[in-house]
Design an enzyme around this catalytic site. Sequence first.
Site, PDB file in Angstrom:
ATOM      1  N   ASP A 299       0.864  -1.166   0.000  1.00 25.54           N
ATOM      2  CA  ASP A 299       0.000   0.000   0.000  1.00 25.54           C
ATOM      3  C   ASP A 299       0.913   1.232   0.000  1.00 25.54           C
ATOM      4  O   ASP A 299       2.136   1.122   0.108  1.00 25.54           O
ATOM      5  CB  ASP A 299      -0.980  -0.003   1.180  1.00 25.54           C
TER       6      ASP A 299
HETATM    7  C1  NOJ Z   1      -4.035   3.962   0.041  1.00 25.66           C
HETATM    8  C2  NOJ Z   1      -5.216   3.056   0.166  1.00 25.66           C
HETATM    9  O1  NOJ Z   1      -5.159   2.335   1.386  1.00 25.66           O
HETATM   10  C3  NOJ Z   1      -5.332   2.064  -0.967  1.00 25.66           C
HETATM   11  O2  NOJ Z   1      -6.517   1.364  -0.834  1.00 25.66           O
HETATM   12  C4  NOJ Z   1      -5.248   2.776  -2.286  1.00 25.66           C
HETATM   13  O3  NOJ Z   1      -5.416   1.865  -3.335  1.00 25.66           O
HETATM   14  C5  NOJ Z   1      -3.912   3.473  -2.371  1.00 25.66           C
HETATM   15  N1  NOJ Z   1      -3.816   4.452  -1.301  1.00 25.66           N
HETATM   16  C6  NOJ Z   1      -3.711   4.165  -3.701  1.00 25.66           C
HETATM   17  O4  NOJ Z   1      -4.516   5.257  -3.824  1.00 25.66           O
END
Ligand code: NOJ
Length: 767
Positions: A299
């Site tokens: 993430d």
């Molecule tokens: C953080 C989020 O937790 C995740 O779900 C998302 O896909 C990414 N950022 C990218 O935006």
Amino acid sequence: MKYQIRKKLIIFGAALFLFRCSSDQKKNSMIDTKNTTINKKVDSLLSKMTIEEKVGQMNQYNGFWDVTGPVPEEGNAKNKYEHLRKGWVGSMLNVRGTENVKAVQRIAVEETRLGIPLIIGFDVIHGYKTLSPIPLAEAASWDLKAIEKSSRVAAIEASASGINWTFAPMVDISRDVRWGRVMEGAGEDPYLGSKVAKARVKGFQGDDLSKNNTIAACAKHFAAYGFSEAGKEYNTVDIGTSTLHNMVLPPFKAAVDAGVKTLMNSFNELNGVPVTASKYLQRDILKDKWNFDGFVISDWASINEIIIWGHAENKKEAAKLAATAGSDMDMEGYVYVKELANLVKEGTIKEEIVDDAVRRILKVKFELGLFDDPYRYCDATNEKENIGTKEHHDAVLDVAKKSIVLLKNENNILPLKKKGQKIALIGPLADDKNSPLGSWRLGSDDNTAISLLEGMQNYKENTLVFEKGVDLFNGDVAFTQQVHVNTTDRSKISKAVAAAKNADVVIMTLGEHGFQSGEGRSRTEIDLPGLQQELLEAVYKVNKNIVLVLHNGRPLAIEWADENIPAIVEAWQLGSQSGNAIAEVLYGDYNPSGKLPMTFPRNIGQTPIYYNYKSTGRPNKEPHVFWSHYIDSENTPLYPFGHGLSYSSFEYTNFTVHGGNSFSVNDTVKVSVDLKNTGAIDGKEVVQLYIRDLVGSVTRPVRELKGFELVPLKAGESKTITFNLSKNELGFFNNDGDFIVEPGKFQVFIGGSSITKLEKSFELIKK
Ligand code: NOJ
């Protein structure tokens, strides 16, 4: 004669079976050949790559426009372009629009030594430009075809805009309504969650990933992010093996079985190990036990966060831990690109670990057809013609109607009469064209939803007046900003009360703004924010004929409303066609059929509350205080999982367990029930089947959903609904993570919600 016909039928059936088998075999062997060819191409390319180029494939940068996380120091455009040109970037996120995608793809393909195309990722969570309901709402439809179609529409639009990979579906099970991200998942149940995960993966990826309108899906967040302690965002997670294997992992496994190409890990730690560094989850379970052959992305900067959690001393150690654990790609973290090549050169990490990650990433790029034509998602005509079409709006309207849940309807106040009524529409969200779009909709345009006011205006033979009553906020709301709820300005309440006094029926539209749930939006209160409760009570004093339409991204505690307001409609955040969908339901042009995918608590103190809880040693009400309960609240929820009403009524009869009541653990148990629409109009019912395994080597929940069917029935029509309970439904994971079926007594329940009383029992005996 009869015998002749039967014989012919048998021969025909056998021929069909053989044909099917042979065509399945053909399909499988074509897939095998395709895989072998791709694997050969991957190996050949890998053999030409330097270690820096390999690590480059494991590096993903955020684009130059939208941000969906904190921007790191290194994240400036100069660095990014420089790295792109060196071939040190394998993927980008938040780049969209064919022109923009083409611009970065051109650098990767035409200016780097090996010309390896980028894979372009984006959060296509509930639609791209044309928005479907938020995922939690869609799950309330229990309509897997509509959900698949909604993801298909999202994939068609996103791919037309240059995107070839979505960071969806989020398949996190969550029981805690305080957690803002419950809006992104399918609710609290692993069985429903698994079915929805599969439908979404199929919708995004289609039958052939190499088509230019299919995109790779990403099951996230692996794993247990939904169990963040106290529902607080990014918090620690401490759960036992039983919860991990029986509640958290099944939807991920379902996504993997459905062929999902990627997984994203998460920000949380699990039992003391940040999951980005968890070898147990990513290698042992996902890649070894489940044979997952796609790749895992971190993430946003979660590799860096291994350090902040206190599990690695520095970036070097974080890179080593994450790569070894099986995190294949670093999202906007700048850790792999800085550390990994050196770690390999100095012998701290084996090159095979990097090779394994790169192989997985390249394979998905080949499968997407990016090597055949890196610009295949960059067709400006396609972009112009296939986004926001009438067909897409029809599809999202369809799923929006199906997602609405009728929570309460006393005295048949709904559906509304179409003529001769004075209707007062009151509430801060009634004319809002932004909030119904929900959170996570970066590809869409602000203020493009049909508001409820607009939807109601389609019904012209009633008189409609609108009053806001209160503002929800002081100032604006945005995806990345904190919201400032209005708690002081009461100046508009009196006008709303006056309008209500004069009306036959009042429609009150209250709840949360679309940006009050989603990432970074945990709440400690889950009632109606700001002055809305006050407004509701003020209106109620002058007119009790109220229909409360709720907009929210999570279950809310609305106990007062449940006690006093005759009709309550759960309308979530329903996307582009929100107002039209709600108006059709209010006026009875669509008969509601949604059922809750998540329990509604009475108050915040009951959280987490869920239907598949454990018995405890003292479950029963006693005359003394020594039993499992609160002294100031009931144990029951306000609305249970699976609850939802219709304008029709349904009768369940002839509930039968076929073949006696004793079966071998290897048998399939067949149960059936007759369902009749006893109402005056056609409708749909979600028939739900629950089991209880009464004694387990690991204790089992009091109820577990193990089957459901969405059944359309004409007024007066009946149908027999059958379920087959096999090992898959009757077994569970023990504390070693092994799936077992244990002999013993079972109860089985059938009905229209998780608290149905229709019950039978049977026993499984050892073979
Ligand atoms: C953080 C989020 O937790 C995740 O779900 C998302 O896909 C990414 N950022 C990218 O935006």
